[in-house]
Every structure is written in structure tokens, then in C-alpha cells.
Design a protein around this motif. Sequence first.
Motif, PDB file in Angstrom:
ATOM      1  N   LEU A 165       0.831  -1.211   0.000  1.00 45.65           N
ATOM      2  CA  LEU A 165       0.000   0.000   0.000  1.00 45.65           C
ATOM      3  C   LEU A 165       0.860   1.253   0.000  1.00 45.65           C
ATOM      4  CD1 LEU A 165      -2.768  -0.932   2.572  1.00 45.65           C
ATOM      5  CD2 LEU A 165      -2.952  -0.778   0.101  1.00 45.65           C
ATOM      6  N   MET A 166       2.080   1.141   0.474  1.00 47.81           N
ATOM      7  CA  MET A 166       2.991   2.280   0.475  1.00 47.81           C
ATOM      8  C   MET A 166       3.773   2.332  -0.837  1.00 47.81           C
ATOM      9  SD  MET A 166       3.871   4.812   2.403  1.00 47.81           S
ATOM     10  CE  MET A 166       3.905   4.645   4.178  1.00 47.81           C
ATOM     11  N   ILE A 167       4.170   1.168  -1.316  1.00 46.91           N
ATOM     12  CA  ILE A 167       4.994   1.131  -2.534  1.00 46.91           C
ATOM     13  C   ILE A 167       4.209   1.658  -3.738  1.00 46.91           C
ATOM     14  CG2 ILE A 167       6.129  -0.398  -4.212  1.00 46.91           C
ATOM     15  CD1 ILE A 167       6.958  -2.180  -1.902  1.00 46.91           C
ATOM     16  N   MET A 168       2.960   1.220  -3.884  1.00 43.60           N
ATOM     17  CA  MET A 168       2.240   1.514  -5.120  1.00 43.60           C
ATOM     18  C   MET A 168       2.045   3.014  -5.391  1.00 43.60           C
ATOM     19  SD  MET A 168       2.349  -1.306  -6.441  1.00 43.60           S
ATOM     20  CE  MET A 168       1.706  -0.866  -8.032  1.00 43.60           C
ATOM     21  N   PRO A 169       1.530   3.809  -4.426  1.00 42.90           N
ATOM     22  CA  PRO A 169       1.372   5.241  -4.738  1.00 42.90           C
ATOM     23  C   PRO A 169       2.705   5.931  -5.024  1.00 42.90           C
ATOM     24  CG  PRO A 169       0.403   4.716  -2.584  1.00 42.90           C
ATOM     25  CD  PRO A 169       1.041   3.476  -3.082  1.00 42.90           C
ATOM     26  N   ILE A 170       3.763   5.534  -4.296  1.00 42.75           N
ATOM     27  CA  ILE A 170       5.066   6.165  -4.551  1.00 42.75           C
ATOM     28  C   ILE A 170       5.555   5.774  -5.941  1.00 42.75           C
ATOM     29  CG2 ILE A 170       7.443   6.413  -3.743  1.00 42.75           C
ATOM     30  CD1 ILE A 170       6.472   5.723  -0.934  1.00 42.75           C
ATOM     31  N   TYR A 171       5.358   4.505  -6.266  1.00 39.84           N
ATOM     32  CA  TYR A 171       5.760   4.006  -7.580  1.00 39.84           C
ATOM     33  C   TYR A 171       5.049   4.789  -8.678  1.00 39.84           C
ATOM     34  CZ  TYR A 171       5.687   1.030 -11.704  1.00 39.84           C
ATOM     35  OH  TYR A 171       5.768   0.569 -12.992  1.00 39.84           O
TER      36      TYR A 171
END
Lengths: 288, 387
Positions: A165-171
Amino acid sequence: MAITPETKKRLVTAALLTPASLWLFVFLVLPFIAIVVFSFGERAPEGGYQASFTFAQFANLGARAAAFKNTLMLAPVGAFLCLLVAYPVAYYLAVKASPKYRLVLVSLVVVPFWTSLLVRVYAWMYILGARGLPHLLEMVGIENVRLLNTPGAVLLGIVYSYLPLMIMPIYVSLEKLDRRLLEASADLGAKPISTFFGITLPLSLPGVMTGVALVTILLLGEYLIPQLLGGGKVFFIGNALVDLFLQSRNWPFGSAIAVTLVVVVVIILLVAMRIAWRVAGTRQVDLV
Amino acid sequence: MSKDYKDNLPISASGFMDEFMRLKRGSVSRRHFLGITGLGLATAVMTRFPGALSSPAFAAEDLGTQMSIATWPNYHDPATFENFTAATGVAVEVNVFGSNEEMLAKLQAGASGWSLFVPTNYTISTYQKLDLIEELDLAKVPNFSQTTQNPRFTSEGKIDGKTYAVPKNWGTTGFSVNTSKIKSKLTTWKDFFEIAQTEADGRAMVHDYQLTTIGSALVSLGYGFNSIKAEELAKAEELLIKVKPHLFAINSDYQPSMRSTDAWMTMCWTNDGAQLNRDMPEIAYILGTDGGEIWTDYYAIPKSAPNKAAGYALLNYLMDPANAVKEHIANGAPATDSRIIALLPKEITSNKIVYPDEASLTPLEFGAAVTLTDPGRAELMARFKSA
């Protein structure tokens, strides 16, 4: 009366929005109204809800101060730890990884989400339990190590579970990054580290804010991981709610806590959105 | 691969809680199990063919194809429900709970979906008062025999001469100790709380259940198991909060941790004590000589039961001594019915965990109805957990 194209457009929009609005009203607004009504009631002698109008439940919130304190500490700490682990991964996926493998790598981040969280947490219970890592440590002479039901196990579980959930928006925000800006930065003589802090990081901040808000809000309701990896010894708001509804059957008090939690979440969300908009807004203006 | 579009929908909050509570007890719902293995579909298909699985004994009444039972962890022989399904065509969904409070909460909230459930003695009067259970029609339970029941364990199923519940089995609440890890000899609840802070530091478990956790703390201090006196509860709270930093966990599902040796000592019910000792003989079961709990679990039918016919059918099936004896062999709890005791193998009836000496039962107390609903004990438990 002839229907103007404008009216027709509005009617279509209204028709398209009706199912979603009804859904939200029936399954979100109505239950929330019920919870608000409960929160002003009294506990019936045998447990449950008894109609009344009193602020006693809200006045009693102090009795769960520990749960609020633990949750309000866990949520930002957990989100920050997630961010520390997630940012480099997202950066690698969006900027460094070869486009050929990018889709595969992104899928690898998402695939664990297809498995039930419970099953994954149970796997950690096994790994951290006496038959897992402590058993391996015993083989090399380190005896009676306890990893399960410790604060470390809870943090590990939280980082593990919320990482995608943290990786995806930053990605997503890094992926949109205009490479020409990086080239321009290099052409103008900036070192990679200055480029990162001057361009990449600021441009990814909306993604970071979204990730932090998402993880923080979900962590405010976290119940499962502290229970399974922490041994139920640390009480969070989620645990307090389960206890009040299922054990002491004090629905009004549980409702008051739930209402308070919703208010806290809304405040956090508003603040996070405001910050994210401000960051995104100004940067976009710069870009144009 | 899903058989139904519903399988792909996100799990609902209540659905999630149900699954979680089940998994927390180390158990998966029967429907879930049948669903993922395809056995449920197979059963459903089989039951469409008249005569393929149905038995003439149940032909008189339409039992439907599905029912749900609410019960405790590690409490039934899984074959029992499979055999019942084979005999009647009714698939049984098993809901597992950790405390009577949770069962009551679910029934109070309405639409529990259970057609049969397993409340403990001290809760039945409350269920009756709240009009949540129905008076049993014993004509529909011909396998139940009042005369062969031990009255010590059956009285609480009857209120004002009416039968609301019939006994499943009885048992005690003691503690289990892994004797290969803990060398001290424990005999009392006082010992339990002392060793939890010393030799078993970080390795002891107490129940996530106010009745037994607070009750045992009270007993260790020399008070009654059911006390609701403020000053006695305050002392018990002080003790529990002092012990808490030394605990491994607050959890009523202690078998997994005891078996993996993560935990070395736990509060424990007879049937779990017997199962643990059977599989790992180094895990001893001890009854506090200073007191503790004795209990009976009953079967009752909720007023809101969606399939009462199947509820009665399963109840009658479970009351058949030939079926009940298999349950007792599997779960290790003592029987209340002399017909079942007569059928049990000698190694079970002579097992001191299952059938302790009369003298060791003397200091034990049955739970009192008031402890279930006392808000003081509920708040104490919450303060203990949040400390």
C-alpha cells in the motif's frame, strides 16, 4: 418541454451516480447514523444498547486512553517504517528497473495481496514461533530465544502487511516523473544526490503523502496483527472495539469510541490531503 | 476458481471478523473447507439425487441442506458432522467461539444463523431471561435420557421446570504445564501466578476470557471464583497487572503455542488439557488445590434458529450414545450421561485429567450468572489488557 442537451447530460450523470450513492447511503451512512445514535445511549443491564440521551460515553473516553495512545503512536511509527522500506523499492521499480522486467517486478509486489492477510500473518507466526527461527538459532547454540508476541514481531508484521500500500502510490508518482528533468539537472551539473533531493523526492511527495495517509488510516483500525503477533498484550482501538462489542457488550461505549475514531481519521485525512494538494499544486505550477 | 460471483467480492467487515475469529481459534469454517476442497459442491449435488445420501429415519421432516452450529475450539470429532451430513444430507457449518460473552453478543445482535449452539451452564438463565433460547421439545430428542444424566451437571439446563438446554459434557478449568521446561512443582493458582513471573517468565498464557482469568486470580488470593466485590476485584486487578509484563500472551486458543513450546504454561480447560497430555505427555494438567472452576457445557436452540428441524435432528444425533462416545474420545472431556461412560474405553474413564478424584473437585465452583453480566469484571478485563 424540450429537454436541452445540458439537462440530458445532468440526468445521465445523476442516473450513473444513483447506484453508488444508494450503496454508500445504505451501507455507510445509515450504519454510521446507527452508531452515532448508539453512542448517546446506555448499556442495557444484560449488555447491549438501551435508548437514552447522555454524553456519559464520551465523558468516559479516558477509560480507553491507553488504547488511543497506543494506536496514535503505532499508526505514524508503522507508516514511517513502511515508508523507509517502501521508498527505495518504489524508486528501484520506477526509475532503475529495466522496463522489460518492470511489470513482473510490480506484480511481485502486488501478488502477496491476493493471499488472505490472515494466512500471511499465520505464516509469520510459524516463522517467528518456536518451530521456526528460534529452532534454527537453537541449532547454532542460541537457546530459548523468543520472537513471537514481542513488539518487534508486531512492527515486522505491520511493515510486511502494509508495504504494497505504500509502494504503489510512490511508484505511480515516480513513474510519471519526466526523465527530461533529470537529464536537465545532470546537464546543469547537479550531482545525482542533489538531483534526487531537488527533483525526484519533491515530485514524488504526493505519492508519499498518499501512501502515508493510506497506511496511517488503516493502521488506526488495526486489530489482527497486534492480536496474532503481539499476543493480545497491547491494546489498540481496534482491540478495544472488539472487546466492547463482543466481550463486555457495551455497545454505547464502543460506539462512542468508534465515532471518535472516525472523527480522528477524518481530521488526519483532511490534513494529509491539504498537504498533498499543496505540494502537488505548487510543483505542478513550477512544471508548466 | 470460484463457483459463485460472490466469492470474488471483497470480504465484508462482519465476514472478515467471522473468518478471523474462526482462524484465531485455529479452525476453519466447514463451509469454507468444503468450498475450497469442492466437497460442498459434491455434497450439494449428491443431495439432489433422492436416496443417494438421505436416510429413511429423517425422511419424515424436511431438514433442508444446510445448518450452522456455534461451539468451542477443539471440541468435536470432525467425523461427527460428516456422518450427520451423510445420514441426513444436511451440511453443518461450524462456528468456533472463544467466550460465552462473544456468543451472547452475537445472539443479542440478532441473526446469528445458528440452529444449535453450546452455551456454558452459568449463561443459560441469562439467555432464558433475554428470551434468546427456546424451551426444548424433548419429544424431538428421543435419544436424550434424563434418568441416565448426572444431576450435578444438568440442573442449570432447567428453569422453572422447563428444559432449555441439555448437557454436552462437563469439565474443569485448571492449568497445563510443560514439565520438561518448568521444573518447579505447581499445585495451586497461587503457584501459577508466582511461576508465571519467575521460571515461566515470558512463557505463560492466560485466557482472553474474564470468567477464568479474573476467577483464577481471585482464587490465588484466597477469594471466591465468582466474586464481584469491589475490593477483591481490585486486588485481583493488581495481581493481573503485575503479572502481565511476564506473560507470553492473553489468548484463549493456547493449544498451538503450547504444542510449539512457545508457551510453557497456560490456563486450560479439561478437554484441551487431555488432548495436550495425550499428544505430548510432558504437558501435565493441574487442578488448583486452592479452587477454580467446574463447568458443564450444554446444547441449546436459539429462538432465531433458521433451521430448527435440522437443529433438533443434529441434537438428537449428538445425544445418541453411539455418536456421543466418539465425540468424547476425540475431545477428551468427561461425559454427563452414564450410558456414554459405560461405552467409553477404560483408558479414558481412568484418566485422572478427564475424571479427577472427587476430592480434587471439592474446592471448585460453578460460574455464577452474575459474573457474565457484571460490568465491573468486564471493565477490569479491559483495564488488564490495556495496562
